[in-house]
Design an enzyme around this catalytic site. Structure first.
Site, PDB file in Angstrom:
ATOM      1  N   ARG A 166      -9.280   8.244  -1.425  1.00 52.18           N
ATOM      2  CA  ARG A 166     -10.481   8.910  -0.251  1.00 52.18           C
ATOM      3  C   ARG A 166     -11.166   9.921  -0.777  1.00 52.18           C
ATOM      4  NH1 ARG A 166      -8.723   6.519   4.895  1.00 52.18           N
ATOM      5  NH2 ARG A 166     -10.513   7.727   5.566  1.00 52.18           N
TER       6      ARG A 166
ATOM      7  N   GLU B 125     -10.811  -9.303   2.702  1.00 55.15           N
ATOM      8  CA  GLU B 125      -9.751  -9.006   3.533  1.00 55.15           C
ATOM      9  C   GLU B 125     -10.094  -8.918   5.099  1.00 55.15           C
ATOM     10  OE1 GLU B 125      -7.078  -5.856   1.695  1.00 55.15           O
ATOM     11  OE2 GLU B 125      -6.424  -5.258   3.770  1.00 55.15           O
TER      12      GLU B 125
ATOM     13  N   THR C 158      -8.351   3.872   8.048  1.00 57.37           N
ATOM     14  CA  THR C 158      -9.313   3.006   8.086  1.00 57.37           C
ATOM     15  C   THR C 158      -9.392   2.244   9.520  1.00 57.37           C
ATOM     16  OG1 THR C 158      -9.044   2.605   5.771  1.00 57.37           O
ATOM     17  CG2 THR C 158     -10.790   1.339   6.765  1.00 57.37           C
TER      18      THR C 158
ATOM     19  N   ARG D  16      -7.106  12.988   0.306  1.00 58.42           N
ATOM     20  CA  ARG D  16      -6.040  13.493   1.181  1.00 58.42           C
ATOM     21  C   ARG D  16      -4.586  12.889   1.061  1.00 58.42           C
ATOM     22  NH1 ARG D  16      -7.784  10.538   6.640  1.00 58.42           N
ATOM     23  NH2 ARG D  16      -9.810  11.387   6.219  1.00 58.42           N
TER      24      ARG D  16
ATOM     25  N   GLU E  10      -8.507   0.466  -3.179  1.00 58.83           N
ATOM     26  CA  GLU E  10      -9.414   0.571  -1.994  1.00 58.83           C
ATOM     27  C   GLU E  10     -10.416   1.737  -2.126  1.00 58.83           C
ATOM     28  OE1 GLU E  10      -7.194   0.916   1.404  1.00 58.83           O
ATOM     29  OE2 GLU E  10      -6.053  -0.806   1.357  1.00 58.83           O
TER      30      GLU E  10
ATOM     31  N   HIS F  97      -5.614   3.724  -1.961  1.00 51.99           N
ATOM     32  CA  HIS F  97      -6.975   4.311  -1.373  1.00 51.99           C
ATOM     33  C   HIS F  97      -6.976   5.539  -1.917  1.00 51.99           C
ATOM     34  CE1 HIS F  97      -9.578   4.487   2.348  1.00 51.99           C
ATOM     35  NE2 HIS F  97     -10.366   4.692   1.004  1.00 51.99           N
TER      36      HIS F  97
ATOM     37  N   HIS G  21      -3.871  -4.219   7.482  1.00 56.90           N
ATOM     38  CA  HIS G  21      -3.882  -3.151   8.496  1.00 56.90           C
ATOM     39  C   HIS G  21      -2.920  -3.296   9.865  1.00 56.90           C
ATOM     40  CE1 HIS G  21      -5.815   0.830   9.023  1.00 56.90           C
ATOM     41  NE2 HIS G  21      -5.339   0.595  10.276  1.00 56.90           N
TER      42      HIS G  21
ATOM     43  N   HIS H 179       1.077   6.261   1.708  1.00 56.89           N
ATOM     44  CA  HIS H 179       1.940   7.304   2.580  1.00 56.89           C
ATOM     45  C   HIS H 179       2.963   7.825   1.870  1.00 56.89           C
ATOM     46  CE1 HIS H 179      -0.833   6.824   5.551  1.00 56.89           C
ATOM     47  NE2 HIS H 179      -0.854   5.510   5.870  1.00 56.89           N
TER      48      HIS H 179
ATOM     49  N   ASN I 146       0.985  -1.369  -0.061  1.00 53.44           N
ATOM     50  CA  ASN I 146       0.007  -0.038  -0.082  1.00 53.44           C
ATOM     51  C   ASN I 146       0.832   1.259  -0.001  1.00 53.44           C
ATOM     52  OD1 ASN I 146      -1.285   2.157   1.086  1.00 53.44           O
ATOM     53  ND2 ASN I 146      -3.102   0.880   1.786  1.00 53.44           N
TER      54      ASN I 146
HETATM   55  N1  PXP Z   1      -5.917  -3.008   4.009  1.00 55.50           N
HETATM   56  C1  PXP Z   1      -6.823  -1.737   4.150  1.00 55.50           C
HETATM   57  C2  PXP Z   1      -8.303  -2.485   3.554  1.00 55.50           C
HETATM   58  C3  PXP Z   1      -6.411  -0.627   4.386  1.00 55.50           C
HETATM   59  O1  PXP Z   1      -7.575   0.588   4.408  1.00 55.50           O
HETATM   60  C4  PXP Z   1      -5.150  -0.443   5.040  1.00 55.50           C
HETATM   61  C5  PXP Z   1      -4.961   1.209   5.370  1.00 55.50           C
HETATM   62  O2  PXP Z   1      -4.921   1.997   4.418  1.00 55.50           O
HETATM   63  C6  PXP Z   1      -4.146  -1.132   4.816  1.00 55.50           C
HETATM   64  C7  PXP Z   1      -4.552  -2.392   4.451  1.00 55.50           C
HETATM   65  C8  PXP Z   1      -2.743  -1.076   5.121  1.00 55.50           C
HETATM   66  O3  PXP Z   1      -2.469  -0.694   6.471  1.00 55.50           O
HETATM   67  P1  PXP Z   1      -1.104  -0.222   7.009  1.00 55.50           P
HETATM   68  O4  PXP Z   1      -0.656   0.906   6.406  1.00 55.50           O
HETATM   69  O5  PXP Z   1      -1.499  -0.357   8.356  1.00 55.50           O
HETATM   70  O6  PXP Z   1      -0.181  -1.488   6.635  1.00 55.50           O
END
Ligand code: PXP
Length: 246
Positions: free
Chosen positions: A53, A159, A109, A57, A78, A51, A199, A10, A7
């Site tokens: 959003r 998931e 999330t 953001r 996402e 994602h 997550h 960030h 992901n």
């Molecule tokens: N899976 C989903 C559905 C998420 O919303 C997120 C966070 O955006 C992640 C995985 C990844 O989470 P993390 O950044 O804590 O690894």
């Protein structure tokens, strides 16, 4: 082998910290999440997750468009269950979408999508994606009713939300949270669902997370991007993959 979806939200968070409000859709704005995605793929990522959003953001529409054009692996988008996001996914055709809850106030999330409460809305999106050949994954808590409903809604994938487990990792609730994930994964697999998880997964808790049964793919963002500041993204991805599949 458990697959890794990285992901990259960030990376866009860092970009928006400087360029929010400026023209973020072109020019020399850095860091570029699409360039980062390609580096993740070179290091062995099996897919890239983003994602988009509602408040934009971090990831911007143009990032999704560019990523869908150049990604060599799988793009997992996402998104919230809204008509706007559904139309965008049908236009850009990522390989997969993951339906997530979204509220503007939360930092990230925070809980799974309640597919029992929102079953009609989720069914509409899932049916549209199934018809377009886009795999739908439902981001849910490891709860038997949520899992049962996910199967009824014909989502091919779920998931499992590992956030509660990750938060409990250093406390007394960890064993119970872990058991809940294992039971959920077993139930989902028996119902014919492909089981992903994500997550809060990091380089420490991965040693236990990887032993959840029937795992197909893990989606990991924050810990990989954080480590990349020190090691570079390719090393951060390689190290996580090695810990997922020792
Ligand atoms: N899976 C989903 C559905 C998420 O919303 C997120 C966070 O955006 C992640 C995985 C990844 O989470 P993390 O950044 O804590 O690894």
């Amino acid at each position: 082998m458990i697959l890794l979806g990285v992901n990259i939200d960030h990376c866009a968070t860092v970009r928006q910290a400087r360029y929010r409000g400026a023209a973020t859709t072109g020019g020399n704005v850095e860091p570029d999440p699409v360039a980062l995605a390609l580096a993740c793929e070179r290091a062995g990522a099996d897919g890239i997750t983003i994602h988009l959003r509602e408040d934009r953001r971090h990831i911007q529409d143009r990032d999704v468009e560019r990523l869908c054009e150049v990604a060599q692996t799988r793009v997992n988008l996402e998104m919230a269950c809204t008509p706007e996001m559904t139309a965008l996914a049908l236009r850009l055709k990522p390989h997969a979408v993951c339906l997530v809850p979204e509220s503007r106030e939360e930092i990230t999330t925070e809980g799974g999508l309640d597919v029992v409460k929102h079953r009609e809305k989720v069914a509409r999106v899932t049916d549209a994606m199934n018809a377009a050949g886009i795999q739908t994954s439902l981001f849910i808590d490891a709860d038997e009713h949520q899992i049962e409903m996910s199967a009824k809604l014909h989502a091919p994938w779920i998931e499992l939300h590992t956030g509660a487990y990750a938060n409990a990792y250093h406390g007394p609730a960890r064993a119970d949270e872990f058991k809940r994930l294992c039971l959920g994964a077993t139930q989902a697999q028996a119902l014919g669902l492909v089981v992903n998880a994500g997550h809060g997964i990091n380089y420490i808790n991965i040693a236990e997370v990887r032993t959840i049964p029937h795992l197909h793919e893990l989606n990991i963002g924050h810990s990989i991007i954080s480590r990349a500041l020190f090691t570079g993204i390719e090393e951060a991805v390689r190290e996580m993959k090695a810990r997922m599949n020792p």
